[in-house]
Design a protein around this motif. Structure first.
Motif, PDB file in Angstrom:
ATOM      1  N   LEU A 425       0.761  -1.004   0.030  1.00 52.34           N
ATOM      2  CA  LEU A 425       0.061  -0.012   0.026  1.00 52.34           C
ATOM      3  C   LEU A 425       0.838   1.156   0.254  1.00 52.34           C
ATOM      4  O   LEU A 425       0.578   2.431  -0.516  1.00 52.34           O
ATOM      5  N   MET A 426       2.103   1.213   0.562  1.00 51.11           N
ATOM      6  CA  MET A 426       3.084   2.276   0.586  1.00 51.11           C
ATOM      7  C   MET A 426       3.426   2.710  -0.667  1.00 51.11           C
ATOM      8  O   MET A 426       3.533   3.965  -1.078  1.00 51.11           O
ATOM      9  N   GLU A 427       3.602   1.674  -1.686  1.00 50.86           N
ATOM     10  CA  GLU A 427       4.192   2.038  -2.953  1.00 50.86           C
ATOM     11  C   GLU A 427       3.009   2.637  -3.807  1.00 50.86           C
ATOM     12  O   GLU A 427       3.239   3.100  -4.825  1.00 50.86           O
ATOM     13  N   LYS A 428       1.979   2.893  -3.213  1.00 44.87           N
ATOM     14  CA  LYS A 428       0.746   3.305  -3.952  1.00 44.87           C
ATOM     15  C   LYS A 428       1.148   5.004  -4.297  1.00 44.87           C
ATOM     16  O   LYS A 428       0.697   5.806  -4.979  1.00 44.87           O
ATOM     17  N   GLY A 429       1.816   5.404  -3.292  1.00 46.93           N
ATOM     18  CA  GLY A 429       2.329   6.833  -3.453  1.00 46.93           C
ATOM     19  C   GLY A 429       1.382   7.822  -2.803  1.00 46.93           C
ATOM     20  O   GLY A 429       1.711   9.055  -2.793  1.00 46.93           O
ATOM     21  N   TYR A 430       0.428   7.463  -1.889  1.00 47.40           N
ATOM     22  CA  TYR A 430      -0.256   8.375  -1.407  1.00 47.40           C
ATOM     23  C   TYR A 430      -0.017   8.890  -0.034  1.00 47.40           C
ATOM     24  O   TYR A 430      -0.232  10.010   0.454  1.00 47.40           O
ATOM     25  N   ASN A 431       0.798   8.194   0.804  1.00 46.35           N
ATOM     26  CA  ASN A 431       0.799   8.259   2.349  1.00 46.35           C
ATOM     27  C   ASN A 431       2.350   8.724   2.471  1.00 46.35           C
ATOM     28  O   ASN A 431       3.473   8.182   1.738  1.00 46.35           O
ATOM     29  N   ASP A 432       2.669   9.534   3.558  1.00 44.18           N
ATOM     30  CA  ASP A 432       4.077   9.756   3.970  1.00 44.18           C
ATOM     31  C   ASP A 432       4.236   9.118   5.344  1.00 44.18           C
ATOM     32  O   ASP A 432       3.230   8.711   6.071  1.00 44.18           O
ATOM     33  N   LYS A 433       5.450   8.910   5.465  1.00 45.02           N
ATOM     34  CA  LYS A 433       5.760   7.816   6.656  1.00 45.02           C
ATOM     35  C   LYS A 433       5.255   8.454   7.915  1.00 45.02           C
ATOM     36  O   LYS A 433       4.826   7.909   8.805  1.00 45.02           O
ATOM     37  N   ARG A 434       5.319   9.588   8.276  1.00 47.40           N
ATOM     38  CA  ARG A 434       5.374  10.519   9.316  1.00 47.40           C
ATOM     39  C   ARG A 434       3.936  10.162   9.621  1.00 47.40           C
ATOM     40  O   ARG A 434       3.586  10.008  11.101  1.00 47.40           O
ATOM     41  N   THR A 435       2.929  10.597   8.902  1.00 48.33           N
ATOM     42  CA  THR A 435       1.453  10.184   9.163  1.00 48.33           C
ATOM     43  C   THR A 435       1.330   8.715   9.519  1.00 48.33           C
ATOM     44  O   THR A 435       0.521   8.320  10.677  1.00 48.33           O
ATOM     45  N   TRP A 436       1.836   7.851   8.640  1.00 45.53           N
ATOM     46  CA  TRP A 436       1.641   6.392   8.925  1.00 45.53           C
ATOM     47  C   TRP A 436       1.934   5.877  10.236  1.00 45.53           C
ATOM     48  O   TRP A 436       1.173   5.368  10.813  1.00 45.53           O
ATOM     49  N   TRP A 437       3.095   6.279  10.561  1.00 46.55           N
ATOM     50  CA  TRP A 437       3.852   5.774  11.899  1.00 46.55           C
ATOM     51  C   TRP A 437       2.923   6.470  12.880  1.00 46.55           C
ATOM     52  O   TRP A 437       2.771   5.796  14.017  1.00 46.55           O
ATOM     53  N   GLY A 438       2.620   7.725  12.802  1.00 48.24           N
ATOM     54  CA  GLY A 438       1.802   8.482  13.809  1.00 48.24           C
ATOM     55  C   GLY A 438       0.596   7.826  14.040  1.00 48.24           C
ATOM     56  O   GLY A 438       0.011   7.651  15.263  1.00 48.24           O
ATOM     57  N   VAL A 439      -0.195   7.732  12.773  1.00 44.75           N
ATOM     58  CA  VAL A 439      -1.566   6.993  13.081  1.00 44.75           C
ATOM     59  C   VAL A 439      -1.489   5.511  13.855  1.00 44.75           C
ATOM     60  O   VAL A 439      -2.151   5.156  14.552  1.00 44.75           O
ATOM     61  N   GLY A 440      -0.242   4.713  13.098  1.00 45.31           N
ATOM     62  CA  GLY A 440      -0.088   3.613  13.831  1.00 45.31           C
ATOM     63  C   GLY A 440       0.096   3.546  15.257  1.00 45.31           C
ATOM     64  O   GLY A 440      -0.430   2.746  16.063  1.00 45.31           O
ATOM     65  N   THR A 441       0.932   4.310  15.688  1.00 40.11           N
ATOM     66  CA  THR A 441       1.203   4.448  17.189  1.00 40.11           C
ATOM     67  C   THR A 441       0.055   4.784  17.912  1.00 40.11           C
ATOM     68  O   THR A 441      -0.366   4.209  18.877  1.00 40.11           O
ATOM     69  N   LEU A 442      -0.996   5.645  17.418  1.00 41.13           N
ATOM     70  CA  LEU A 442      -2.209   6.109  18.036  1.00 41.13           C
ATOM     71  C   LEU A 442      -3.070   4.868  18.193  1.00 41.13           C
ATOM     72  O   LEU A 442      -3.662   4.458  18.946  1.00 41.13           O
ATOM     73  N   ILE A 443      -3.249   4.132  17.039  1.00 42.36           N
ATOM     74  CA  ILE A 443      -4.120   3.106  17.037  1.00 42.36           C
ATOM     75  C   ILE A 443      -3.546   1.927  18.073  1.00 42.36           C
ATOM     76  O   ILE A 443      -4.213   1.199  18.665  1.00 42.36           O
ATOM     77  N   THR A 444      -2.131   1.561  17.967  1.00 41.41           N
ATOM     78  CA  THR A 444      -1.460   0.703  18.883  1.00 41.41           C
ATOM     79  C   THR A 444      -2.030   1.203  20.447  1.00 41.41           C
ATOM     80  O   THR A 444      -2.269   0.202  21.095  1.00 41.41           O
ATOM     81  N   VAL A 445      -1.545   2.361  20.852  1.00 40.35           N
ATOM     82  CA  VAL A 445      -1.517   2.651  22.127  1.00 40.35           C
ATOM     83  C   VAL A 445      -3.376   2.709  22.616  1.00 40.35           C
ATOM     84  O   VAL A 445      -3.382   2.077  23.651  1.00 40.35           O
ATOM     85  N   MET A 446      -4.100   2.919  21.666  1.00 39.50           N
ATOM     86  CA  MET A 446      -5.619   2.827  22.093  1.00 39.50           C
ATOM     87  C   MET A 446      -6.061   1.373  22.547  1.00 39.50           C
ATOM     88  O   MET A 446      -6.616   1.140  23.331  1.00 39.50           O
TER      89      MET A 446
END
Length: 466
Positions: A425-446
């Motif tokens: 999905l990252m290779e689709k070129g829509y997302n930056d890593k900062r947002t991806w990792w940030g949202v992922g951290t939020l989801i994990t902590v939640m």
């Protein structure tokens, strides 16, 4: 700035060539981990695009640490090829026009808002997770092509709109897939490894219904996730009234479904049935994907040039195959077993209270995932360690097991390489890593908070506190 990042990466790797090698670990494993740690940091800092960074790192590791064939073994990994071929399936569905038709249909019938469509696609993934145990197959091959249809239909040729809408649906697809993979025993293949270890080490039996029954906090997290992704990675338009009307008109202009779409739909159905029944038929998920693409090529849904011209697919092959190779070489050299042993020595197995032990289990289920590019490899390396730790304490077995089993999957959201679906999905070129990792951290902590609060109370309520 670029060269400062490069110097930093070289310094990180160089430290492992200078520092003394720990007892019980081969010098090659120690140095290779130094290169791997620098690589992970490079994926964050990104002085070069990922394929370029991986090519350079493979070259340097092969010059100074171990033979190149030991790293190139990553290109033979079945999960890599499942991911690639799932992308090929998506290309075929898109070329046929089927995904655009379905995207227009979703928007015109249900698309009052992007958030609402996000929930619909998430629920489709949830249903498929009951029987499709590989996220690249389930989400990459079946669900994400529907999202691409929505992205195409909703952007109306506006590149800015397409970028923002694509970022939302792509990030949501990954986060949702990791969550649904944990809600069912059959949602991810390695779940069964944890079930077997629970029986062998902890002496408890976990059935398919019990797994899902105990996952109530995860279902709460699943319902919250589309909204959270929507807030932190918003699409272009919250209201899609005008887009919805336009989608209805375009759907009408497309006319009746054509032969190519019907053929693609038939192949799609065959793939879905084979993936859903793989535990019965024993047909490998990767082989099913190859069957699907072969049918598309034979029946004319796809041509080889359609695949050869897809840059993102071959870019994925280069960088993800290399990172899998590093992980495989470290495993073969015994690094992760040594690392698990070090953690075991540091864990307080005696005198710790129940809640302290459960908190440690949660931490162990999450944090080490930053160093793993394979969920299966993560489970194989760390589950025995954590189960052994739990067995040496008096903590209730079922809560400890479910905390481990659920959070190990959810921690895949921390990075874009924690599961094979992420690179796709990252290779689709829509997302930056900062947002991806940030949202992922939020989801994990939640989810950590949900399972350590709601989960504990709920497991006590339904009689699993033993």
């Amino acid at each position: 700035m670029k060269y400062a990042k490069i110097v930093l990466l070289i310094a990180v790797a160089g430290c492992f060539f200078i520092a003394p090698v720990p007892d019980g670990l081969p010098i090659i494993a120690w140095r290779l981990f130094g290169v791997f740690a620098a690589l992970i940091l490079g994926l964050i800092l990104q002085p070069y695009p990922e394929p370029t960074l991986l090519m350079i790192t493979v070259t340097l590791a092969s010059l100074f640490v171990l033979p190149i064939q030991e790293i190139l073994v990553g290109y033979t990994d079945p999960m890599l090829w499942l991911t690639l071929v799932a992308m090929m399936i998506g290309i075929g569905l898109k070329k046929s026009g089927l995904t655009r038709r379905l995207g227009l249909l979703l928007i015109s019938r249900f698309g009052k808002t992007s958030l609402r469509i996000g929930y619909i696609l998430s629920c489709i993934d949830l249903l498929l997770a009951t029987s499709t145990p590989a996220s690249p197959a389930r989400t990459g091959g079946l669900v994400y092509p529907l999202a691409e249809g929505v992205i195409d239909a909703g952007s109306s040729g506006n590149q800015t709109s397409r970028q923002k809408t694509g970022a939302y649906f792509t990030l949501l697809a990954y986060m949702t897939s990791m969550l649904t993979g944990g809600l069912f025993m059959t949602g991810m293949g390695p779940n069964l490894i944890n079930v077997k270890l629970a029986q062998d080490v902890l002496g408890i039996s976990v059935s398919w219904p019990l797994w899902t029954l105990a996952a109530l906090p995860g279902f709460i997290g699943f319902l919250l996730t589309p909204y959270l992704v929507y807030k932190f990675c918003p699409p272009d338009a919250a209201s899609m009234t005008a887009v919805r009307a336009g989608a209805g008109r375009e759907l009408s202009n497309m006319g009746r479904i054509n032969t190519s779409e019907l053929t693609a739909a038939g192949v799609f159905l065959i793939i879905l049935i084979l993936w859903s029944t793989s535990t019965i038929s024993r047909i490998d998920n990767t082989l099913v994907a190859f069957i699907g693409v072969s049918l598309m090529l034979v029946l004319g849904v796809l041509e080889w040039n359609d695949l050869a011209e897809n840059k993102e697919m071959w870019s994925l092959l280069i960088w993800f195959g290399a990172i899998l190779g590093f992980s495989s070489a470290l495993t073969k050299l015994g690094f992760f077993n040594w690392f698990a042993g070090i953690i075991r020595l540091l864990l307080p197995s005696a005198g710790a209270g129940e809640y302290t032990v459960l908190l440690l289990v949660a931490v162990l289920a999450v944090l080490p995932h930053y160093f793993f590019v394979s969920y299966t490899g993560y489970v194989v390396a760390f589950s025995p360690l954590i189960f052994s730790f739990v067995a040496a304490t008096d903590v209730p077995r079922y809560p400890a097991f479910f905390l481990l089993a659920y959070l190990m999957i959810i921690s895949c959201t921390l990075t874009h390489y924690g599961n094979a679906l992420g690179p796709l999905l990252m290779e689709k070129g829509y997302n930056d890593k900062r947002t991806w990792w940030g949202v992922g951290t939020l989801i994990t902590v939640m989810h950590v908070v949900l399972y350590l609060t709601v989960g504990i109370m709920y497991w006590k309520l339904i009689g699993l506190w033993y």
